[in-house]
Design a protein around this motif. Structure first.
Motif, PDB file in Angstrom:
ATOM      1  N   ILE A 134      -3.025  -6.045   2.551  1.00 38.65           N
ATOM      2  CA  ILE A 134      -3.547  -5.046   1.609  1.00 38.65           C
ATOM      3  C   ILE A 134      -2.399  -4.296   0.939  1.00 38.65           C
ATOM      4  O   ILE A 134      -1.242  -4.666   1.098  1.00 38.65           O
ATOM      5  CB  ILE A 134      -4.530  -4.081   2.324  1.00 38.65           C
ATOM      6  CG1 ILE A 134      -3.824  -3.299   3.440  1.00 38.65           C
ATOM      7  CG2 ILE A 134      -5.732  -4.840   2.869  1.00 38.65           C
ATOM      8  CD1 ILE A 134      -4.642  -2.152   4.004  1.00 38.65           C
ATOM      9  N   ASP A 135      -2.727  -3.240   0.211  1.00 40.15           N
ATOM     10  CA  ASP A 135      -1.742  -2.402  -0.480  1.00 40.15           C
ATOM     11  C   ASP A 135      -0.855  -3.259  -1.406  1.00 40.15           C
ATOM     12  O   ASP A 135       0.362  -3.352  -1.226  1.00 40.15           O
ATOM     13  CB  ASP A 135      -0.889  -1.638   0.548  1.00 40.15           C
ATOM     14  CG  ASP A 135      -0.317  -0.365  -0.039  1.00 40.15           C
ATOM     15  OD1 ASP A 135      -0.322  -0.222  -1.274  1.00 40.15           O
ATOM     16  OD2 ASP A 135       0.160   0.484   0.744  1.00 40.15           O
ATOM     17  N   LEU A 136      -1.507  -3.865  -2.382  1.00 38.77           N
ATOM     18  CA  LEU A 136      -0.817  -4.834  -3.243  1.00 38.77           C
ATOM     19  C   LEU A 136      -0.190  -4.194  -4.490  1.00 38.77           C
ATOM     20  O   LEU A 136       0.184  -4.888  -5.423  1.00 38.77           O
ATOM     21  CB  LEU A 136      -1.807  -5.933  -3.663  1.00 38.77           C
ATOM     22  CG  LEU A 136      -2.522  -6.632  -2.495  1.00 38.77           C
ATOM     23  CD1 LEU A 136      -3.470  -7.711  -3.025  1.00 38.77           C
ATOM     24  CD2 LEU A 136      -1.521  -7.248  -1.524  1.00 38.77           C
ATOM     25  N   LEU A 165       3.396  -2.391   8.782  1.00 41.37           N
ATOM     26  CA  LEU A 165       2.362  -2.904   9.678  1.00 41.37           C
ATOM     27  C   LEU A 165       0.966  -2.459   9.237  1.00 41.37           C
ATOM     28  O   LEU A 165      -0.004  -3.221   9.329  1.00 41.37           O
ATOM     29  CB  LEU A 165       2.676  -2.391  11.091  1.00 41.37           C
ATOM     30  CG  LEU A 165       1.713  -2.756  12.199  1.00 41.37           C
ATOM     31  CD1 LEU A 165       1.771  -4.248  12.466  1.00 41.37           C
ATOM     32  CD2 LEU A 165       2.045  -1.964  13.459  1.00 41.37           C
ATOM     33  N   ASN A 166       0.849  -1.205   8.748  1.00 36.90           N
ATOM     34  CA  ASN A 166      -0.496  -0.726   8.376  1.00 36.90           C
ATOM     35  C   ASN A 166      -0.974  -1.296   7.048  1.00 36.90           C
ATOM     36  O   ASN A 166      -2.080  -0.988   6.606  1.00 36.90           O
ATOM     37  CB  ASN A 166      -0.568   0.807   8.388  1.00 36.90           C
ATOM     38  CG  ASN A 166       0.385   1.464   7.421  1.00 36.90           C
ATOM     39  OD1 ASN A 166       0.954   0.815   6.557  1.00 36.90           O
ATOM     40  ND2 ASN A 166       0.581   2.764   7.567  1.00 36.90           N
ATOM     41  N   ASN A 167      -0.176  -2.145   6.434  1.00 35.62           N
ATOM     42  CA  ASN A 167      -0.627  -2.818   5.209  1.00 35.62           C
ATOM     43  C   ASN A 167      -1.125  -4.236   5.475  1.00 35.62           C
ATOM     44  O   ASN A 167      -1.217  -5.064   4.562  1.00 35.62           O
ATOM     45  CB  ASN A 167       0.481  -2.808   4.155  1.00 35.62           C
ATOM     46  CG  ASN A 167       0.645  -1.420   3.542  1.00 35.62           C
ATOM     47  OD1 ASN A 167      -0.305  -0.644   3.517  1.00 35.62           O
ATOM     48  ND2 ASN A 167       1.837  -1.112   3.075  1.00 35.62           N
ATOM     49  N   VAL A 168      -1.424  -4.534   6.731  1.00 29.97           N
ATOM     50  CA  VAL A 168      -2.095  -5.792   7.051  1.00 29.97           C
ATOM     51  C   VAL A 168      -3.284  -5.449   7.954  1.00 29.97           C
ATOM     52  O   VAL A 168      -3.196  -4.561   8.807  1.00 29.97           O
ATOM     53  CB  VAL A 168      -1.129  -6.832   7.677  1.00 29.97           C
ATOM     54  CG1 VAL A 168      -0.378  -6.281   8.832  1.00 29.97           C
ATOM     55  CG2 VAL A 168      -1.840  -8.104   8.097  1.00 29.97           C
TER      56      VAL A 168
HETATM   57 MG    MG Z   1      -0.340   1.401   2.667  1.00 32.85          MG
END
Ligand code: MG
Ligand code: ADP
Ligand code: GN1
Length: 356
Positions: free
Chosen positions: A228-230, A212-215
């Motif tokens: 994010i976090d690609l 969840l924290n990667n959007v």
């Molecule tokens: Mg991350």
């Protein structure tokens, strides 16, 4: 970090830099200039051993997503991660054995650690589903496999048994129950990779770390902005991306919650995510992929627990920890959740059936 930031082509001089976010892998800083904010990251090159390959993936994927967003009439400044080059024009900086990169800070967004409102989870599903759509035409075979066998759970099992046998910290005796939990599930670890080998599940460009924290969500409306976090965008299975989101987001408790009674798969949240994911990429998925969505959730959760336990047995060398028992607590939450998902397979399948 301020002097590092000033080696990048920022709008003006960096004046401050402070640690930012809750990632387990890279070291992230928020950098301020007089008018703008940036994200500066020191890339974890123990995890990502080939940084030039990683950054080549990152530069090409972000450029491709940007073009797609523009072509669809979106706002690339809010919907895409954007690298800031160094003053020498490179996508990253190599200095004193470390590697750094800078992104434009996407303002007025939320990066959530737990779901505060189910609609946020629905929107994150739309974001990750849309991300798959945006990359559908990307030539997957040209991406570097930045971490070999990243979600090959059978291989994770092999590494786990190696860590148990080596027992470098003398911790194995104290985690016999956890070890037994994994061993009972050994056969399960090969199910998805076997389906891939048999051609029953297709290889796709996937994100592979769909927490969840990667959007980033719009902080006013909650609507999805950038994925994010690609770092781990690679060829993979769609059920991994679905599964990892379910693992992280349907559990109302933190990933290292000590009170396991708070850890479970919330069916309402599972339904919200399934609805968003199938709406955003439903037609692109095969029937077999849809059949295996709940199994993907089980496998990503079991795998993550195995990885935390392996790291605990190996002396906490992979995931960043804040206290010596954190990886063990993380392992406990994942095993509790994996068992809960297994117990709820009938309900989860019924929800998938409703939206497919
Ligand atoms: Mg991350
Ligand atoms: P890690 O791989 O360590 O998880 P991430 O790339 O996910 O690192 O970054 C950590 C956190 O930093 C994210 O969860 C998010 O809160 C924040 N972040 C990263 N990139 C941006 C960005 N471009 N704009 C705003 N916040 C960001
Ligand atoms: C790591 O980078 P971050 O914190 O978003 C890990 C994921 C795990 C996750 C568990 C490159 O993700 O695979 O699922 O921690 N990333 C890598 O929280 O190993």
């Amino acid at each position: 970090m301020i002097s590092i930031a000033n080696l990048f082509a920022l709008d003006s001089e960096a004046v401050s830099a402070e640690p930012y976010g809750c990632g387990h892998i890279n070291a992230t800083y928020c950098v301020h200039t007089a008018h703008k904010r940036y994200i500066l990251q020191r890339i974890n090159h123990h995890v990502f051993v080939d940084v030039p390959a990683l950054m080549d993936n990152m530069a090409r994927v972000t450029a491709f997503v940007r073009e797609q967003v523009l072509a669809r009439g979106g706002n690339p400044d809010r919907e895409c991660l954007q690298l800031v080059p160094t003053k020498a024009g490179d996508s990253y900086l190599a200095k004193d054995g470390e590697f750094y990169r800078v992104f434009v800070f996407i303002e007025q967004t939320l990066s959530l650690q737990t779901v505060e409102n189910p609609i946020h989870f629905y929107y994150s599903a739309v974001a990750f589903g849309r991300f798959q759509q945006l990359l559908a035409q990307f030539p997957a075979e040209t991406l570097h496999e930045v971490i070999a066998r990243f979600h090959d759970t059978a291989d994770r099992y092999r590494l786990f048994e190696e860590a148990v046998a080596a027992d470098v910290c003398g911790r194995a005796a104290s985690v016999q129950e956890e070890i037994a939990f994994v061993r009972e599930r050994k056969d399960d670890t090969a199910v998805l990779t076997n389906l891939l080998k048999e051609g029953k599940l297709p290889l796709r460009v996937t994100h592979n770390d769909t927490k969840l924290n990667n959007v980033l969500l719009d902080d006013q409306t909650g609507e999805p902005m950038a994925v994010i976090d690609l770092d781990t965008v690679m060829p993979g299975l769609s059920v991994y991306d679905f599964g990892d989101s379910i693992r992280f987001g349907t559990n109302p408790a933190a990933e290292d919650e000590p009170d396991l009674s708070k850890v479970y798969c919330d069916l309402t949240l599972f339904e919200e995510y399934t609805r968003g994911f199938l709406e955003a990429c439903g037609d692109a998925l095969t029937d077999t992929e849809k059949d295996y969505l709940p199994y993907g959730a089980y496998m990503m959760t079991l795998e993550c627990g195995i990885r935390f336990l392996t790291d605990y047995l190996s002396g906490d060398t992979y995931f960043r920890i804040h206290d010596p028992e954190q990886n063990l607590r993380r392992c406990h939450t994942q095993f509790k959740l994996a068992a809960d998902i297994q117990n709820k397979f009938d309900e989860l399948n019924a929800i998938v059936k409703k939206y497919r």
